[in-house]
Scaffold this motif. Structure first.
Motif, PDB file in Angstrom:
ATOM      1  N   CYS A 142       0.848  -1.195   0.000  1.00 33.51           N
ATOM      2  CA  CYS A 142       0.000   0.000   0.000  1.00 33.51           C
ATOM      3  C   CYS A 142       0.881   1.242   0.000  1.00 33.51           C
ATOM      4  O   CYS A 142       2.043   1.199   0.418  1.00 33.51           O
ATOM      5  CB  CYS A 142      -0.964   0.015   1.190  1.00 33.51           C
ATOM      6  SG  CYS A 142      -0.151   0.207   2.799  1.00 33.51           S
ATOM      7  N   GLY A 143       0.319   2.331  -0.474  1.00 34.29           N
ATOM      8  CA  GLY A 143       1.061   3.585  -0.530  1.00 34.29           C
ATOM      9  C   GLY A 143       0.151   4.736  -0.888  1.00 34.29           C
ATOM     10  O   GLY A 143      -1.056   4.564  -1.097  1.00 34.29           O
ATOM     11  N   TRP A 144       0.737   5.917  -0.934  1.00 34.30           N
ATOM     12  CA  TRP A 144      -0.022   7.133  -1.257  1.00 34.30           C
ATOM     13  C   TRP A 144       0.429   7.688  -2.599  1.00 34.30           C
ATOM     14  O   TRP A 144       1.615   7.959  -2.808  1.00 34.30           O
ATOM     15  CB  TRP A 144       0.175   8.194  -0.175  1.00 34.30           C
ATOM     16  CG  TRP A 144      -0.667   7.949   1.039  1.00 34.30           C
ATOM     17  CD1 TRP A 144      -0.357   7.190   2.117  1.00 34.30           C
ATOM     18  CD2 TRP A 144      -1.972   8.478   1.273  1.00 34.30           C
ATOM     19  NE1 TRP A 144      -1.386   7.189   3.023  1.00 34.30           N
ATOM     20  CE2 TRP A 144      -2.396   7.984   2.541  1.00 34.30           C
ATOM     21  CE3 TRP A 144      -2.829   9.315   0.569  1.00 34.30           C
ATOM     22  CZ2 TRP A 144      -3.630   8.305   3.091  1.00 34.30           C
ATOM     23  CZ3 TRP A 144      -4.066   9.633   1.126  1.00 34.30           C
ATOM     24  CH2 TRP A 144      -4.454   9.132   2.361  1.00 34.30           C
ATOM     25  N   ASP A 145      -0.527   7.833  -3.509  1.00 32.99           N
ATOM     26  CA  ASP A 145      -0.272   8.525  -4.774  1.00 32.99           C
ATOM     27  C   ASP A 145      -0.451  10.015  -4.511  1.00 32.99           C
ATOM     28  O   ASP A 145      -1.524  10.450  -4.101  1.00 32.99           O
ATOM     29  CB  ASP A 145      -1.250   8.044  -5.845  1.00 32.99           C
ATOM     30  CG  ASP A 145      -0.949   8.647  -7.208  1.00 32.99           C
ATOM     31  OD1 ASP A 145       0.159   9.160  -7.393  1.00 32.99           O
ATOM     32  OD2 ASP A 145      -1.840   8.607  -8.078  1.00 32.99           O
ATOM     33  N   PRO A 154       4.660   3.800   2.920  1.00 29.98           N
ATOM     34  CA  PRO A 154       4.934   3.939   4.356  1.00 29.98           C
ATOM     35  C   PRO A 154       6.008   2.975   4.861  1.00 29.98           C
ATOM     36  O   PRO A 154       6.775   3.325   5.760  1.00 29.98           O
ATOM     37  CB  PRO A 154       3.576   3.645   5.003  1.00 29.98           C
ATOM     38  CG  PRO A 154       2.572   4.022   3.959  1.00 29.98           C
ATOM     39  CD  PRO A 154       3.212   3.647   2.656  1.00 29.98           C
ATOM     40  N   GLU A 155       6.078   1.779   4.283  1.00 29.45           N
ATOM     41  CA  GLU A 155       7.065   0.816   4.758  1.00 29.45           C
ATOM     42  C   GLU A 155       8.498   1.266   4.478  1.00 29.45           C
ATOM     43  O   GLU A 155       9.442   0.766   5.101  1.00 29.45           O
ATOM     44  CB  GLU A 155       6.816  -0.550   4.133  1.00 29.45           C
ATOM     45  CG  GLU A 155       6.999  -0.597   2.630  1.00 29.45           C
ATOM     46  CD  GLU A 155       6.765  -1.988   2.056  1.00 29.45           C
ATOM     47  OE1 GLU A 155       7.224  -2.230   0.936  1.00 29.45           O
ATOM     48  OE2 GLU A 155       6.125  -2.822   2.735  1.00 29.45           O
ATOM     49  N   ASP A 163      11.225  14.407   5.848  1.00 24.50           N
ATOM     50  CA  ASP A 163      10.097  15.337   5.678  1.00 24.50           C
ATOM     51  C   ASP A 163       8.752  14.625   5.759  1.00 24.50           C
ATOM     52  O   ASP A 163       7.745  15.224   6.144  1.00 24.50           O
ATOM     53  CB  ASP A 163      10.216  16.061   4.338  1.00 24.50           C
ATOM     54  CG  ASP A 163      11.435  16.970   4.277  1.00 24.50           C
ATOM     55  OD1 ASP A 163      11.895  17.411   5.347  1.00 24.50           O
ATOM     56  OD2 ASP A 163      11.926  17.236   3.159  1.00 24.50           O
ATOM     57  N   ILE A 164       8.708  13.366   5.368  1.00 20.25           N
ATOM     58  CA  ILE A 164       7.485  12.566   5.425  1.00 20.25           C
ATOM     59  C   ILE A 164       7.792  11.310   6.233  1.00 20.25           C
ATOM     60  O   ILE A 164       8.778  10.614   5.974  1.00 20.25           O
ATOM     61  CB  ILE A 164       6.986  12.190   4.021  1.00 20.25           C
ATOM     62  CG1 ILE A 164       6.698  13.462   3.203  1.00 20.25           C
ATOM     63  CG2 ILE A 164       5.725  11.339   4.103  1.00 20.25           C
ATOM     64  CD1 ILE A 164       6.261  13.186   1.778  1.00 20.25           C
ATOM     65  N   PHE A 170      -1.622   3.502  11.991  1.00 19.66           N
ATOM     66  CA  PHE A 170      -2.239   3.214  10.692  1.00 19.66           C
ATOM     67  C   PHE A 170      -1.182   2.529   9.818  1.00 19.66           C
ATOM     68  O   PHE A 170      -0.111   3.098   9.576  1.00 19.66           O
ATOM     69  CB  PHE A 170      -2.737   4.488  10.015  1.00 19.66           C
ATOM     70  CG  PHE A 170      -3.822   5.205  10.770  1.00 19.66           C
ATOM     71  CD1 PHE A 170      -5.155   4.879  10.580  1.00 19.66           C
ATOM     72  CD2 PHE A 170      -3.502   6.201  11.684  1.00 19.66           C
ATOM     73  CE1 PHE A 170      -6.155   5.537  11.286  1.00 19.66           C
ATOM     74  CE2 PHE A 170      -4.490   6.864  12.389  1.00 19.66           C
ATOM     75  CZ  PHE A 170      -5.821   6.530  12.195  1.00 19.66           C
ATOM     76  N   ASN A 171      -1.483   1.329   9.330  1.00 20.04           N
ATOM     77  CA  ASN A 171      -0.464   0.594   8.576  1.00 20.04           C
ATOM     78  C   ASN A 171      -0.109   1.247   7.243  1.00 20.04           C
ATOM     79  O   ASN A 171       0.943   0.966   6.676  1.00 20.04           O
ATOM     80  CB  ASN A 171      -0.876  -0.869   8.363  1.00 20.04           C
ATOM     81  CG  ASN A 171      -2.180  -1.007   7.584  1.00 20.04           C
ATOM     82  OD1 ASN A 171      -2.809  -0.019   7.198  1.00 20.04           O
ATOM     83  ND2 ASN A 171      -2.598  -2.247   7.371  1.00 20.04           N
TER      84      ASN A 171
END
Length: 387
Positions: A142-145, A154-155, A163-164, A170-171
């Protein structure tokens, strides 16, 4: 028989007539010569026209040949275009099948994405942006576009000083420590499986700090107590709003009751950070009740007070407070105070604004021999959630 005179007169008249005829003939000769010249000129013009016509005929024949060639070339192009259309249609048909298969795979997947704030949020430069996302089910990654044209996984966020960073709890959540205008756009939490994917997104708008308009108005309850003095005004930091409330109230006692004594308002920025808690004057009696909160990302929008206006024996003034949140006006939340008095009418912030400041009117402790009332009135300040 004619006389000699008559004969002579006839001869003279004939001579005159002959001379006139000669003159007329000469003029005719001249006119004929001019006509001959004009005819010759006309013949020359005609000859030129004949030559020009012949040239034009040759050019026209060449143009006809060129046009015929163009028609042939156009017919060839039409045939080629028709072939391309057929090929394109075949490609569309070929592409539709896998696209439909992907869509179907995404629909039947067992992925469940929760926690994403789907409502649009407006932030100021430098604020923290909390992007919560919990993915449950059998997924690969999973990830953020992001609007930065990259997928943030996130992993991979193992550096706490980056910075992020990963959003604990939240996984698939992330935290952007300081947003920039470049972060404006659509953010989507995406999770994939072998069969497809699922995504839930939200829109983020980032403004420069100088654009913050601040307080637009203040609101007060139509029903209030008549004692006490107004305390100081406290405002939430820019672009943060009261999303919950804590009431300090004295439970019923034998003796002088005061009921409500004060309020606390925790402030939440639209990005999710909690930069401050504000209050105004708070009296000494009672205990703090449990906080009552709006769902994220909503804020207090309107309120009403329960007030005992005046009693012959023991006045208490404000007893309790109720409020509603920006997007759930039908859900009424209570501060958990006391039950003397009656509820007044509602006081509401304007549309697209929320509570961002507080001022309270409190009667200070008057001593054992005097009736105490503590909290008598509340004034809230409203700031825009959209600008």
């Amino acid at each position: 028989m004619c006389s000699l005179r008559t004969v002579l007169l006839l001869i003279v008249a004939a001579a005159s007539t002959g001379a006139a005829a000669v003159d007329a003939g000469a003029a005719a000769v001249d006119a004929g010569a001019a006509a001959v010249d004009a005819g010759a000129a006309a013949v020359d013009v005609g000859a030129s026209a004949v030559h020009a016509g012949a040239t034009a005929v040759d050019a026209g024949a060449a143009a006809v040949d060129a046009g015929a060639a163009a028609i042939d070339a156009g017919a060839t192009a039409v045939d080629a275009g028709a072939a391309a259309v057929d090929a394109g249609a075949a490609a569309v048909d070929a592409g539709a099948a896998p696209a439909a298969a992907v869509a179907a795979a995404a629909e039947v997947t067992d992925i469940n994405i929760t926690g994403v704030v789907t409502a649009p949020r407006m932030l100021l430069e430098g604020e923290k942006l909390y992007l919560s996302c919990q993915v449950d089910g059998d997924f690969n990654i999973c990830g953020w576009d992001s609007p930065l044209e990259e997928i943030i996984y996130p992993e991979d966020l193992t550096d706490p000083d980056a910075d992020i960073i990963h959003f604990p709890g939240f996984n698939c959540g992330i935290i952007v420590k300081e947003v920039m205008v470049a972060h404006t756009g659509h953010w989507s939490c995406i999770a994939t499986t072998d069969q497809g994917f699922a995504a839930v997104g939200e829109d983020i708008i980032v403004r420069v700090r100088e654009s913050w308009p601040g307080v637009v108005t203040n609101i007060s309850s139509p029903l209030f107590g008549k004692w006490g003095e107004w305390g100081e005004v406290q405002l939430c930091p820019p672009n943060s709003f009261a999303d919950s409330l804590e009431l300090k109230s004295e439970a019923p006692i034998t003796g002088d009751n005061t009921a409500a004594n004060g309020l606390l308002l925790p402030c939440r920025q639209q990005g999710g950070d909690l930069p401050a808690t504000i209050t105004s004057t708070v009296a000494d009696f009672g205990t703090w009740r449990d906080p009552v909160s709006c769902p994220v990302p909503e804020y207090i929008h309107k309120f009403q007070l329960r007030v005992e206006t005046e009693d012959a024996f023991d006045d208490t003034a404000v007893n309790d407070i109720r409020f509603t949140c920006t997007n759930n006006p039908e859900v009424v939340m209570s501060g958990g105070g006391e039950s003397w008095g009656v509820w007044g009418d509602w006081a509401s912030c304007p549309n697209d604004t929320a509570v961002c400041g507080i001022q309270t009117k409190v009667e200070p402790y008057m001593g054992l021999a005097v009736d105490d009332t503590s909290l008598n009135d509340v004034r809230f300040f409203c700031c825009p959630t959209v600008w």
